[in-house]
Design a protein around this motif. Structure first.
Motif, PDB file in Angstrom:
ATOM      1  N   VAL A  69      -2.109 -32.926   9.443  1.00 23.53           N
ATOM      2  CA  VAL A  69      -3.289 -32.613   8.616  1.00 23.53           C
ATOM      3  C   VAL A  69      -4.282 -33.910   8.580  1.00 23.53           C
ATOM      4  N   LEU A  98     -14.264 -22.922  12.234  1.00 18.39           N
ATOM      5  CA  LEU A  98     -13.370 -23.649  11.244  1.00 18.39           C
ATOM      6  C   LEU A  98     -12.156 -23.626  12.062  1.00 18.39           C
ATOM      7  N   ALA A  99     -11.638 -22.497  12.368  1.00 22.38           N
ATOM      8  CA  ALA A  99     -10.343 -22.291  13.011  1.00 22.38           C
ATOM      9  C   ALA A  99     -10.026 -22.922  14.286  1.00 22.38           C
ATOM     10  N   LEU A 151      -8.554 -33.520   9.662  1.00 20.38           N
ATOM     11  CA  LEU A 151      -9.571 -33.436   8.857  1.00 20.38           C
ATOM     12  C   LEU A 151     -11.070 -34.085   9.425  1.00 20.38           C
ATOM     13  N   TRP A 163      -7.538 -21.981   7.918  1.00 18.78           N
ATOM     14  CA  TRP A 163      -6.444 -22.778   7.683  1.00 18.78           C
ATOM     15  C   TRP A 163      -5.000 -22.037   8.097  1.00 18.78           C
ATOM     16  N   LEU A 169      -9.987 -26.785  13.719  1.00 21.41           N
ATOM     17  CA  LEU A 169      -8.677 -27.269  12.914  1.00 21.41           C
ATOM     18  C   LEU A 169      -7.619 -27.406  13.918  1.00 21.41           C
ATOM     19  N   ALA A 173      -4.893 -21.309  11.809  1.00 19.95           N
ATOM     20  CA  ALA A 173      -4.878 -22.888  12.582  1.00 19.95           C
ATOM     21  C   ALA A 173      -3.361 -23.271  12.473  1.00 19.95           C
ATOM     22  N   THR A 174      -2.802 -23.074  11.121  1.00 22.93           N
ATOM     23  CA  THR A 174      -1.684 -23.683  10.996  1.00 22.93           C
ATOM     24  C   THR A 174      -0.578 -22.800  11.841  1.00 22.93           C
ATOM     25  N   PHE A 205     -12.009 -30.867  11.072  1.00 23.33           N
ATOM     26  CA  PHE A 205     -12.230 -29.934  10.328  1.00 23.33           C
ATOM     27  C   PHE A 205     -13.796 -29.807   9.483  1.00 23.33           C
ATOM     28  N   LEU A 250     -12.547 -20.104   4.860  1.00 20.65           N
ATOM     29  CA  LEU A 250     -11.666 -21.142   4.762  1.00 20.65           C
ATOM     30  C   LEU A 250     -10.284 -20.982   4.843  1.00 20.65           C
ATOM     31  N   ALA A 251      -9.872 -19.966   3.789  1.00 24.96           N
ATOM     32  CA  ALA A 251      -8.398 -19.660   3.724  1.00 24.96           C
ATOM     33  C   ALA A 251      -8.195 -19.190   5.096  1.00 24.96           C
TER      34      ALA A 251
END
Length: 256
Positions: free
Chosen positions: A168, A133-134, A172, A75, A137, A78-79, A175, A71-72
């Motif tokens: 963001v 996930l990535a 969601l 995020w 996102l 993706a950011t 995500f 998860l970390a």
């Protein structure tokens, strides 16, 4: 009542499948060592519940640790992809390439490199769950409303403020869609990593019981793995409701 009606058809199908399985085992007279019935699996699982619990806890810890790292990392990556077009051109192909790695071939190497501890299990879970996930996102960030972004910028908002305020929240739903895909594989990834090499966990327990020809206990451990995955899958809906309370209000407005 509407929610019960949504769940009832699937529940009836499961009951019918397990009933047919039990009837076949009893009528055919097949050996329990070859194919135990659901009743025997549940009975033996309950009898050995202490041992099963002792192996379930490490598997859950490995799943939680690996998924937390995933998860970390998702995020963060993706950011970075959203803030830098150059990084998207560099990192996105690497993310796609990571999915071409055969986990079944490389997982034993993690045991050789990092031993039988927690680290190789975390790496396997991350490799299994990171990509959905990535990618979801990154797509969610890119789907942000352009008019809202331009409005904020015209009011003097910086890029970080626009990202937090518009991009963001827009990401969601994407995500949580990726979260549900990833969480379904997280427990399986941890079990597979244990199957390759571990001291405790459902994966190594399955391997031990398979060698002892205890098919009922193998399937009991498989059932626990499935229950963990299902519980985590439905937990994502609860988290989504807490994180996105406005989504429920919007659905009510659309229905009315």
């Amino acid at each position: 009542m509407r929610r019960v009606g949504d769940v009832l058809p699937a529940a009836l199908v499961f009951v019918a499948l397990f009933a047919g399985w039990e009837i076949y085992v009893r009528v055919s007279g097949i050996s329990p060592m070859t194919l135990p019935g659901p009743v025997r699996i549940v009975r033996q699982g309950f009898e050995f519940r202490d041992i099963l619990w002792r192996h379930t806890v490490p598997t859950f810890k490995e799943t939680a640790a690996g998924f937390g790292v995933s998860l970390a990392a998702a995020w963060l990556v993706a950011t970075v992809l959203d803030f830098s077009a150059w990084s998207r051109r560099v990192l996105y192909p690497l993310m796609v390439a990571s999915q071409t790695i055969p986990i079944i071939a490389i997982a034993p190497l993690f045991v050789i490199w990092f031993g039988f501890g927690l680290l190789p299990k975390i790496i396997v879970v991350v490799l299994v769950t990171f990509f959905p996930l990535a990618v979801n996102l990154a797509e969610g960030f890119a789907s942000a409303d352009g008019d809202a972004m331009r409005l904020l910028r015209s009011m003097g908002a910086g890029r970080v403020r626009c990202f937090v305020t518009v991009r963001v929240p827009s990401a969601l739903p994407y995500f949580f869609a990726g979260l549900r895909v990833s969480i379904a594989y997280a427990v399986v990834g941890a079990v597979f990593a244990e199957y390759v090499g571990a001291q405790f966990g459902l994966g190594i327990y399955m391997q031990q019981q398979k060698s002892a020809f205890r098919t009922d206990l193998v399937l009991a451990a498989v059932g626990i793995t499935s229950l963990l995955s299902i519980a985590l899958f439905f937990a994502t809906y609860l988290v989504q409701r807490l994180v996105m309370p406005w989504q429920r209000a919007l659905r009510r407005m659309s229905r009315s």
